[in-house]
Enzyme design. Structure first.
Site, PDB file in Angstrom:
ATOM      1  N   LYS A 140      46.236  94.479 107.101  1.00 12.85           N
ATOM      2  CA  LYS A 140      46.557  93.181 107.701  1.00 12.85           C
ATOM      3  C   LYS A 140      47.032  93.435 109.118  1.00 12.85           C
ATOM      4  O   LYS A 140      47.611  94.485 109.409  1.00 12.85           O
ATOM      5  CB  LYS A 140      47.681  92.497 106.913  1.00 12.85           C
ATOM      6  CG  LYS A 140      47.784  91.011 107.189  1.00 12.85           C
ATOM      7  CD  LYS A 140      46.743  90.251 106.417  1.00 12.85           C
ATOM      8  CE  LYS A 140      46.724  88.779 106.703  1.00 12.85           C
ATOM      9  NZ  LYS A 140      45.899  88.058 105.712  1.00 12.85           N
ATOM     10  N   ASP A 190      43.110  84.622 109.692  1.00  7.22           N
ATOM     11  CA  ASP A 190      44.216  84.236 108.803  1.00  7.22           C
ATOM     12  C   ASP A 190      44.911  83.076 109.529  1.00  7.22           C
ATOM     13  O   ASP A 190      44.286  82.429 110.383  1.00  7.22           O
ATOM     14  CB  ASP A 190      45.162  85.433 108.552  1.00  7.22           C
ATOM     15  CG  ASP A 190      46.143  85.171 107.405  1.00  7.22           C
ATOM     16  OD1 ASP A 190      45.734  85.253 106.241  1.00  7.22           O
ATOM     17  OD2 ASP A 190      47.329  84.865 107.672  1.00  7.22           O
TER      18      ASP A 190
HETATM   19  P1  NDP Z   1      45.432  77.951 109.134  1.00 13.61           P
HETATM   20  O1  NDP Z   1      46.079  78.446 110.357  1.00 13.61           O
HETATM   21  O2  NDP Z   1      44.061  77.425 109.190  1.00 13.61           O
HETATM   22  O3  NDP Z   1      46.341  76.830 108.454  1.00 13.61           O
HETATM   23  C1  NDP Z   1      47.657  77.084 108.115  1.00 13.61           C
HETATM   24  C2  NDP Z   1      48.262  75.810 107.543  1.00 13.61           C
HETATM   25  O4  NDP Z   1      49.528  76.126 106.963  1.00 13.61           O
HETATM   26  C3  NDP Z   1      48.527  74.757 108.611  1.00 13.61           C
HETATM   27  O5  NDP Z   1      48.451  73.483 108.043  1.00 13.61           O
HETATM   28  C4  NDP Z   1      49.959  75.102 109.037  1.00 13.61           C
HETATM   29  O6  NDP Z   1      50.670  74.025 109.598  1.00 13.61           O
HETATM   30  C5  NDP Z   1      50.566  75.478 107.702  1.00 13.61           C
HETATM   31  N1  NDP Z   1      51.671  76.402 107.925  1.00 13.61           N
HETATM   32  C6  NDP Z   1      51.606  77.616 108.530  1.00 13.61           C
HETATM   33  N2  NDP Z   1      52.827  78.166 108.608  1.00 13.61           N
HETATM   34  C7  NDP Z   1      53.665  77.276 108.055  1.00 13.61           C
HETATM   35  C8  NDP Z   1      55.056  77.256 107.820  1.00 13.61           C
HETATM   36  N3  NDP Z   1      55.839  78.285 108.196  1.00 13.61           N
HETATM   37  N4  NDP Z   1      55.576  76.182 107.182  1.00 13.61           N
HETATM   38  C9  NDP Z   1      54.795  75.145 106.807  1.00 13.61           C
HETATM   39  N5  NDP Z   1      53.473  75.092 107.003  1.00 13.61           N
HETATM   40  C10 NDP Z   1      52.912  76.153 107.611  1.00 13.61           C
HETATM   41  O7  NDP Z   1      45.536  79.177 108.081  1.00 13.61           O
HETATM   42  P2  NDP Z   1      44.709  79.400 106.761  1.00 13.61           P
HETATM   43  O8  NDP Z   1      44.378  78.103 106.115  1.00 13.61           O
HETATM   44  O9  NDP Z   1      43.639  80.372 107.062  1.00 13.61           O
HETATM   45  O10 NDP Z   1      45.790  80.194 105.875  1.00 13.61           O
HETATM   46  C11 NDP Z   1      46.660  79.527 104.961  1.00 13.61           C
HETATM   47  C12 NDP Z   1      47.172  80.532 103.937  1.00 13.61           C
HETATM   48  O11 NDP Z   1      46.054  81.086 103.223  1.00 13.61           O
HETATM   49  C13 NDP Z   1      47.923  81.746 104.498  1.00 13.61           C
HETATM   50  O12 NDP Z   1      48.911  82.131 103.562  1.00 13.61           O
HETATM   51  C14 NDP Z   1      46.850  82.820 104.555  1.00 13.61           C
HETATM   52  O13 NDP Z   1      47.399  84.119 104.517  1.00 13.61           O
HETATM   53  C15 NDP Z   1      46.089  82.504 103.277  1.00 13.61           C
HETATM   54  N6  NDP Z   1      44.733  83.012 103.189  1.00 13.61           N
HETATM   55  C16 NDP Z   1      43.804  82.718 104.145  1.00 13.61           C
HETATM   56  C17 NDP Z   1      42.515  83.177 104.025  1.00 13.61           C
HETATM   57  C18 NDP Z   1      41.444  82.805 104.984  1.00 13.61           C
HETATM   58  O14 NDP Z   1      40.297  83.161 104.719  1.00 13.61           O
HETATM   59  N7  NDP Z   1      41.729  82.105 106.056  1.00 13.61           N
HETATM   60  C19 NDP Z   1      42.125  84.048 102.904  1.00 13.61           C
HETATM   61  C20 NDP Z   1      43.151  84.221 101.905  1.00 13.61           C
HETATM   62  C21 NDP Z   1      44.403  83.731 102.083  1.00 13.61           C
HETATM   63  P3  NDP Z   1      50.996  74.044 111.169  1.00 13.61           P
HETATM   64  O15 NDP Z   1      49.691  73.736 111.842  1.00 13.61           O
HETATM   65  O16 NDP Z   1      52.018  72.990 111.353  1.00 13.61           O
HETATM   66  O17 NDP Z   1      51.507  75.410 111.503  1.00 13.61           O
HETATM   67  O1  2IT Z   2      44.451  86.992 103.197  1.00 12.12           O
HETATM   68  C1  2IT Z   2      43.212  87.169 103.223  1.00 12.12           C
HETATM   69  O2  2IT Z   2      42.601  87.563 102.237  1.00 12.12           O
HETATM   70  C2  2IT Z   2      42.509  86.829 104.454  1.00 12.12           C
HETATM   71  N1  2IT Z   2      43.116  86.349 105.400  1.00 12.12           N
HETATM   72  C3  2IT Z   2      41.051  87.112 104.574  1.00 12.12           C
HETATM   73  C4  2IT Z   2      40.790  88.545 104.886  1.00 12.12           C
HETATM   74  C5  2IT Z   2      39.362  88.898 105.215  1.00 12.12           C
HETATM   75  O3  2IT Z   2      39.159  90.059 105.593  1.00 12.12           O
HETATM   76  O4  2IT Z   2      38.467  88.061 105.083  1.00 12.12           O
END
Ligand code: NDP
Ligand code: 2IT
Length: 454
Positions: A134, A174
């Protein structure tokens, strides 16, 4: 902690954790993630003595290496700005390092170590040859112009490019890193290395990205929920669903939930949550995508537009009575009291789209209530799984169709569910936490043992 844990096992876990905490002071998120895994693994490791004798837990909780570096860039006003960036290369026993990059003001070494540690198990669960890593920076992309984000990404890659490679370490997105950021990062890698290879995933479709990667984490999270419910003789159809977040994962979890006939009644961001008792429909989903992906707006605007929806400033969605909760925002966004409220209100299942969104008390409450609870390392593995498929397509120099990728994603989520059932069935119930931890552990541990003392 495993539901089958005894005082002797707890003693082993506590001893192991006190060592880990003293070796890694001031890293609460890392301690939390390891504690959960150690609770599941200790009975298994004690039963399979060769792991215990090989000191495998201590070895697996020490990252292979961490690169920390300065990122200087110039903002639109000509000020010189400095951020810190990391790449935590946690474990490459079963494949090149793989894992996302996070841009958020809260990013620190503890958070990236917990994420890299979890990623190692998650990637193993997918069945694809990917190690765990990461990265990220405390850079806050909110309110920055496109040019500022570009300059930051380019500066970051000037250092990062020497540590990554298609057979070494393959980052992706992420929190705060989506299509725009991956494009800037990839473009800069290509210039510096003069190589056009699949060194990042989540790329644009015109330059090596995979269909369904954008949707994969959210879709996979709902596929996992459907698998859990099917296993228990139920289905997502007609269920009321609370989603937190409104970013990449939340949006496509909402889309798949709608396709499956579920009723999504909440979404959120760090400012608060919206409650729409009528539920999302296709037109509202289009509005959400435009709001978040194009205009980079706030979720409160949803309630400005749809008058039956209410906005709850500064609150989280877990007080709304629902059948299914899909926490899709960030770590520790659902605590023990909120878990108990959800359970009291009739909750059936939780599928974690985010990484470690439920805190330790919440996980314990879900397990005690025998809720169908899918931890992030199983439920959100669809994103990295399709990243793995993007790597395969890049190596083959081919692009698969939407159906090809989506059906592979469905099959992988089904197989992950199967592994959780294999290792987590306890009587008439599946402990998906134990199932995912042990299911992800075996391949990595066996590879490390095969390599000797490494
Ligand atoms: P984005 O940046 O697209 O969206 C994040 C969302 O979560 C936004 O709505 C944001 O709100 C909110 N958020 C972030 N930090 C906080 C906080 N401290 N408190 C409240 N709300 C918060 O990220 P993703 O959708 O890609 O990621 C979301 C989660 O999924 C994370 O935990 C990430 O690690 C996990 N994940 C993502 C993957 C991917 O492929 N993208 C794969 C697997 C897991 P705001 O805009 O107000 O900050
Ligand atoms: O938390 C996760 O699994 C991710 N943000 C995606 C990682 C990736 O390499 O696609």
């Amino acid at each position: 902690m495993s539901q089958s844990s005894s005082p002797a096992i707890e003693k082993e876990v506590n001893q192991f954790m006190s060592g880990l905490i003293s070796r890694n002071p001031g890293e609460p998120e890392f301690h939390q993630a390891v504690h959960e895994v150690a609770g599941s693994l200790m009975p298994f490791v004690l039963e399979h003595d060769h792991y215990y004798k090989a000191n495998i837990l201590e070895r697996m909780t020490e990252p292979d290496r961490i690169v920390i570096f300065r990122v200087c860039w110039e903002d639109d006003q000509g000020n010189i700005r400095t951020n810190r960036a990391w790449r935590v290369q946690f474990n490459n026993s079963i494949g090149p390092y793989k894992g996302g990059i996070r841009f958020h003001s809260s990013v620190n070494q503890s958070i990236l170590k917990f994420l890299g540690f979890e990623q190692t198990f998650k990637n193993s669960l997918t069945g694809l040859p990917m190690g765990g890593a990461k990265g990220g920076s405390n850079f806050n992309p909110k309110g920055k112009s496109d040019r500022e984000v570009m300059r930051f990404c380019q500066s970051l890659m000037v250092e990062l490019y020497r540590h990554i490679g298609e057979d070494t370490d393959v980052p992706a997105g992420d929190i705060g890193v989506g299509a725009r950021e991956v494009s800037y990062l990839f473009g800069q890698y290509k210039r510096l290395a003069n190589r056009y290879v699949g060194v990042l995933t989540g790329k644009g479709l015109s330059f090596g990205g995979s269909l369904v990667r954008k949707e994969a984490t959210g879709y996979g999270c709902v596929y996992f929920a459907e698998n859990m419910l099917n296993h228990a003789g139920d289905t997502v159809k007609d269920k009321t669903i609370a989603i937190s977040g409104s970013g990449n994962v939340a949006t496509y979890a909402a889309e798949k939930a709608l396709q499956f006939g579920g009723k999504v009644v909440t979404l959120s961001d760090s400012g608060g949550f919206v409650h729409d008792p009528d539920g999302l429909d296709w037109e509202k989903l289009d509005f959400l995508k435009d709001l978040k992906e194009v205009r980079r707006g706030r979720i409160s605007e949803y309630a400005d537009k749809y008058k039956k929806a209410t906005y709850h400033k500064g609150e989280r969605p877990w007080s709304v009575p629902v059948d299914i909760a899909l926490p899709c925002a960030t770590q520790n966004e659902l605590n023990g009291d909120e878990a108990k409220t959800l359970i009291k209100n009739g909750l059936i299942a939780v599928s974690e789209g985010a990484n470690m969104p439920s805190d330790t008390d919440a996980v314990n409450a879900f397990l005690a209530a025998k809720t169908l609870f899918a931890p992030g390392k199983a439920a959100n593995a669809g994103g990295v799984a399709v990243s793995g498929l993007e790597q395969s397509q890049n190596s083959l120099r081919l692009a698969w169709s939407h159906n090809e990728v989506d059906s592979r994603l469905q099959a992988i989520m089904h197989e992950i569910h199967g592994k959780c059932v294999e290792y987590g069935t306890q009587g008439d119930w599946v402990n998906y936490v134990d199932g995912a931890n042990v299911g992800g552990f075996v391949k990595v541990a066996d590879s490390m043992l095969a390599y000797g003392i490494v």
